[in-house]
Design a protein around this motif. Structure first.
Motif, mmCIF file in Angstrom:
data_model
loop_
_atom_site.group_PDB
_atom_site.id
_atom_site.type_symbol
_atom_site.label_atom_id
_atom_site.label_comp_id
_atom_site.label_asym_id
_atom_site.label_seq_id
_atom_site.Cartn_x
_atom_site.Cartn_y
_atom_site.Cartn_z
ATOM 1 N N ILE A 176 0.840 -1.199 0.000
ATOM 2 C CA ILE A 176 0.000 0.000 0.000
ATOM 3 C C ILE A 176 0.873 1.247 0.000
ATOM 4 C CG2 ILE A 176 -1.721 1.330 1.257
ATOM 5 C CD1 ILE A 176 -2.892 -1.167 0.066
ATOM 6 N N VAL A 177 1.891 1.256 0.841
ATOM 7 C CA VAL A 177 2.786 2.419 0.922
ATOM 8 C C VAL A 177 3.443 2.681 -0.428
ATOM 9 C CG1 VAL A 177 4.834 3.380 2.046
ATOM 10 C CG2 VAL A 177 3.203 2.036 3.380
ATOM 11 N N LYS A 178 3.828 1.608 -1.118
ATOM 12 C CA LYS A 178 4.522 1.758 -2.406
ATOM 13 C C LYS A 178 3.646 2.412 -3.473
ATOM 14 C CE LYS A 178 7.865 -2.006 -1.852
ATOM 15 N NZ LYS A 178 8.265 -3.366 -2.294
ATOM 16 N N ARG A 179 2.336 2.334 -3.315
ATOM 17 C CA ARG A 179 1.447 2.982 -4.283
ATOM 18 C C ARG A 179 1.675 4.496 -4.326
ATOM 19 N NH1 ARG A 179 -4.672 0.573 -3.433
ATOM 20 N NH2 ARG A 179 -4.137 -1.638 -3.191
ATOM 21 N N PHE A 180 2.147 5.041 -3.216
ATOM 22 C CA PHE A 180 2.299 6.493 -3.117
ATOM 23 C C PHE A 180 3.762 6.931 -3.136
ATOM 24 C CE2 PHE A 180 -1.548 5.175 -0.842
ATOM 25 C CZ PHE A 180 -2.504 5.881 -1.548
ATOM 26 N N GLN A 181 4.672 5.990 -3.328
ATOM 27 C CA GLN A 181 6.083 6.335 -3.355
ATOM 28 C C GLN A 181 6.571 6.417 -4.800
ATOM 29 O OE1 GLN A 181 7.690 3.215 -0.798
ATOM 30 N NE2 GLN A 181 8.071 4.716 0.804
ATOM 31 N N PRO A 182 7.003 7.584 -5.246
ATOM 32 C CA PRO A 182 7.495 7.709 -6.621
ATOM 33 C C PRO A 182 8.832 6.998 -6.789
ATOM 34 C CG PRO A 182 7.910 9.718 -5.400
ATOM 35 C CD PRO A 182 7.081 8.850 -4.503
ATOM 36 N N THR A 183 9.095 6.568 -8.009
ATOM 37 C CA THR A 183 10.404 5.991 -8.318
ATOM 38 C C THR A 183 11.455 7.090 -8.239
ATOM 39 O OG1 THR A 183 9.380 4.376 -9.784
ATOM 40 C CG2 THR A 183 11.738 4.785 -10.076
ATOM 41 N N LYS A 184 12.508 6.852 -7.479
ATOM 42 C CA LYS A 184 13.544 7.859 -7.292
ATOM 43 C C LYS A 184 14.746 7.575 -8.195
ATOM 44 C CE LYS A 184 12.143 10.496 -3.732
ATOM 45 N NZ LYS A 184 12.197 11.967 -3.655
ATOM 46 N N ALA A 185 15.282 8.634 -8.776
ATOM 47 C CA ALA A 185 16.512 8.506 -9.555
ATOM 48 C C ALA A 185 17.694 8.288 -8.613
ATOM 49 C CB ALA A 185 16.737 9.751 -10.397
ATOM 50 N N THR A 186 18.712 7.581 -9.085
ATOM 51 C CA THR A 186 19.950 7.377 -8.339
ATOM 52 C C THR A 186 21.100 8.027 -9.103
ATOM 53 O OG1 THR A 186 20.513 5.293 -9.438
ATOM 54 C CG2 THR A 186 19.024 5.177 -7.532
ATOM 55 N N ALA A 187 22.278 7.937 -8.546
ATOM 56 C CA ALA A 187 23.450 8.514 -9.220
ATOM 57 C C ALA A 187 23.684 7.850 -10.573
ATOM 58 C CB ALA A 187 24.681 8.361 -8.330
ATOM 59 N N ALA A 188 23.238 6.601 -10.698
ATOM 60 C CA ALA A 188 23.452 5.868 -11.954
ATOM 61 C C ALA A 188 22.342 6.100 -12.972
ATOM 62 C CB ALA A 188 23.566 4.368 -11.658
ATOM 63 N N THR A 189 21.277 6.788 -12.585
ATOM 64 C CA THR A 189 20.166 7.032 -13.510
ATOM 65 C C THR A 189 20.615 7.979 -14.622
ATOM 66 O OG1 THR A 189 18.540 6.748 -11.743
ATOM 67 C CG2 THR A 189 17.819 7.922 -13.716
ATOM 68 N N PRO A 190 20.484 7.578 -15.887
ATOM 69 C CA PRO A 190 20.981 8.431 -16.981
ATOM 70 C C PRO A 190 20.062 9.595 -17.344
ATOM 71 C CG PRO A 190 20.032 6.414 -17.883
ATOM 72 C CD PRO A 190 19.996 6.269 -16.381
ATOM 73 N N LEU A 191 18.831 9.570 -16.885
ATOM 74 C CA LEU A 191 17.848 10.554 -17.348
ATOM 75 C C LEU A 191 18.218 11.977 -16.951
ATOM 76 C CD1 LEU A 191 15.095 11.150 -18.690
ATOM 77 C CD2 LEU A 191 14.051 10.850 -16.431
ATOM 78 N N VAL A 245 15.662 13.668 -9.852
ATOM 79 C CA VAL A 245 16.197 13.492 -11.199
ATOM 80 C C VAL A 245 17.067 14.693 -11.573
ATOM 81 C CG1 VAL A 245 14.244 14.619 -12.353
ATOM 82 C CG2 VAL A 245 15.501 12.810 -13.539
ATOM 83 N N LYS A 246 18.014 14.474 -12.471
ATOM 84 C CA LYS A 246 18.871 15.571 -12.941
ATOM 85 C C LYS A 246 18.041 16.531 -13.797
ATOM 86 C CE LYS A 246 22.964 12.548 -13.279
ATOM 87 N NZ LYS A 246 22.261 11.236 -13.317
ATOM 88 N N THR A 283 12.418 4.353 -14.912
ATOM 89 C CA THR A 283 12.313 2.890 -14.843
ATOM 90 C C THR A 283 12.913 2.221 -16.076
ATOM 91 O OG1 THR A 283 10.284 3.097 -13.531
ATOM 92 C CG2 THR A 283 10.695 0.971 -14.582
ATOM 93 N N ARG A 284 12.712 2.830 -17.241
ATOM 94 C CA ARG A 284 13.153 2.206 -18.496
ATOM 95 C C ARG A 284 14.551 2.623 -18.925
ATOM 96 N NH1 ARG A 284 8.242 3.491 -22.433
ATOM 97 N NH2 ARG A 284 9.431 2.147 -23.869
ATOM 98 N N GLY A 285 15.190 3.490 -18.138
ATOM 99 C CA GLY A 285 16.573 3.850 -18.424
ATOM 100 C C GLY A 285 16.748 4.840 -19.565
ATOM 101 N N PHE A 286 15.712 5.633 -19.880
ATOM 102 C CA PHE A 286 15.850 6.635 -20.934
ATOM 103 C C PHE A 286 16.787 7.749 -20.476
ATOM 104 C CE2 PHE A 286 11.568 5.877 -23.318
ATOM 105 C CZ PHE A 286 11.960 4.564 -23.542
ATOM 106 N N GLU A 287 17.356 8.445 -21.443
ATOM 107 C CA GLU A 287 18.386 9.424 -21.124
ATOM 108 C C GLU A 287 17.903 10.868 -21.140
ATOM 109 O OE1 GLU A 287 21.660 8.793 -23.729
ATOM 110 O OE2 GLU A 287 22.161 6.820 -22.897
#
Length: 482
Positions: free
Chosen positions: A334-349, A466-467, A430-434
């Motif tokens: 339930i909690v995850k329904r409201f948690q956005p996906t967070k970018a990390t240092a390795a996220t290229p976007l 996100v950057k 999520t899909r690794g787009f840049e």
């Protein structure tokens, strides 16, 4: 707005011969009240404009009453004939929440919490004496019906949105039992109703209270629960327990008799639960129904707060169906329904956000391999550039920001943009787009588009980490990274 400031000046001149050097419009908070800071050669004052006459009359009357009871509330200096404008004492901009966020959970902040609780006990008990509760804006007392209303608010605006099956009759029976239990408390005095750290002002190491016009008769425990369990404050369990005991000692000192602590604390836990659920209902209403994105991001924190409470505290009454549902809504899925996906240092976007002028530059083209992105036309929003004082300013200036936020449909427009762009950003992470481009255009590329680009950049950074590359094309190609 000019008429309002002229009326404020006229009212102030009746109170004082001090020269007003600046009238500064303050950020709007609750309700429709508009605040101004009057800066004069003899000190600062706050002017409030509000067309809700009943609310004004309640605040003014409560303030005068509490002031006579030696409570830390603002003095009311002047009120106009139709009670739409009043001048009051200025406590500055630093709230208890501001102090907490600025210097952290330090001994100094702990001492401010102690001062707040001691003054709260004084306001509740001594302020209750002779108070005319006929002045209350809504109910005179926070009794059984008001408690059920808060529980139903949580049910309709949060619980029901999760689509979890439950026995409605059993749940209502539990609501009735809990509200009956909590309405039979030993100590009923004035209840602030919204006693949070943002309503406690700090000046010269002393605390002062604002925004108590929604108060009514009620349990002492409710306001303490509101302050100590405010999700944004993130007070430790040690602080909560020690501060609660300190508050009880303050109450005992004022009433001059001992309190049944075990009963007081059990009912306090019940009011903590009510407050936590009321907050979830508010977040659900603002986020899920009014589609205000920043309220949705607060839901996980509120659920974590509720989870800790359920595992560590006891209300003192058995509520089978209600307790079953509460255990479900704190589960990770339930909690995850409201948690956005967070970018990390390795996220290229990288999200490239531009403001531009339709007349001078045209919208920027996405030169990346996939192209695409968003172009939002801001010309449906009232243009601040038509107003002389804003012509040489931009969407980065405070006056323009205030105008767009308070006198146009910009907030509604941006909430819609958040809902659209958030979907793309989360998917791209999520899909690794840049790359993703988001463009905002207006006639001159100076006011509306600049403001919108700034707000969306801040929103995406805060929500997704996100950057961001932010570029104002009509401001000498001013670019920065967030």
């Amino acid at each position: 707005m000019q008429q309002i400031t002229d009326n404020i000046k006229a009212l102030f001149s009746q109170y004082s011969d001090a020269a007003i050097t600046i009238i500064e419009k303050l950020p709007q908070s609750g309700g429709d009240r508009i605040y101004f800071r009057l800066i004069t050669d003899k000190g600062n004052f706050i002017a409030t404009y509000n067309t809700n006459i009943k609310e004004n009359n309640t605040f003014i009357a409560f303030s005068k009453h509490f002031k006579n009871a030696h409570c830390p509330v603002p003095e009311i200096y002047a009120v106009n004939d139709d009670a739409t404008i009043y001048i009051q004492q200025d406590f500055g901009d630093a709230s208890l929440l501001h102090e907490l966020e600025t210097i952290g959970h330090t001994d100094k902040v702990y001492a401010l919490y102690q001062k707040s609780l001691k003054q709260l006990a004084n306001l509740q008990i001594n302020g209750d004496k002779g108070l005319d509760y006929d002045l209350c804006i809504t109910s005179k007392e926070f009794g059984k019906q008001a408690i059920i209303a808060d529980l139903l608010y949580f049910k309709y605006y949060f619980l029901d949105t999760l689509k979890i099956p439950y026995d409605k009759e059993k749940l209502i029976d539990d609501f009735d039992a809990l509200s009956t239990y909590l309405s039979h408390v030993d100590h009923k005095y004035f209840m602030f109703r919204d006693f949070q750290s943002r309503n406690v002002m700090v000046k010269d190491e002393e605390v002062y209270f604002i925004d108590y016009q929604g108060g009514m008769k009620g349990a002492l425990q409710y306001d303490v629960a509101s302050l100590l369990w405010q999700a944004k404050a993130e007070l430790s369990d040690e602080w909560k327990n020690k501060l609660l005991q300190y508050y009880i000692s303050c109450v005992e000192e004022i009433v001059q008799k001992p309190i049944d602590k075990s009963r007081f604390e059990a009912q306090y836990n019940g009011y903590v639960l009510i407050r936590l659920l009321q907050v979830l209902g508010a977040y659900g209403f603002r986020g899920l129904f009014e589609r205000k994105a920043h309220f949705l991001t607060s839901i996980p924190l509120a659920l974590h707060n509720l989870k800790w409470f359920l595992f560590n505290k006891h209300v003192g009454i058995v509520l089978p169906e209600f307790e079953r549902l509460l255990q479900i809504i704190i589960q990770d899925d339930i909690v995850k329904r409201f948690q956005p996906t967070k970018a990390t240092a390795a996220t290229p976007l990288v999200v490239k956000i531009n403001s531009f002028s339709y007349l001078k530059t045209g919208y920027p083209k996405d030169e990346t391999e996939n192209g695409g992105g968003f172009v939002f036309d801001m010309r449906g929003i009232l243009n601040p550039g038509r107003i002389d004082e804003f012509k040489t300013q931009s969407g980065l200036d405070k006056g323009v920001k205030d105008f767009l936020e308070q006198q146009t449909k910009m907030p509604d427009f941006l909430n819609s943009i958040y809902n659209i762009v958030d979907i793309a950003v989360e998917d791209y992470i999520t899909r690794g787009f840049e790359s993703l481009m988001v463009n905002f255009g207006c006639t001159g590329g100076q006011h509306r588009s600049v403001y919108a680009a700034e707000q969306v950049a801040r929103h995406l950074k805060n929500k997704f980490n996100v950057k961001i590359e932010l570029n104002h094309m009509n401001k000498e190609n001013w670019r920065r990274e967030l």
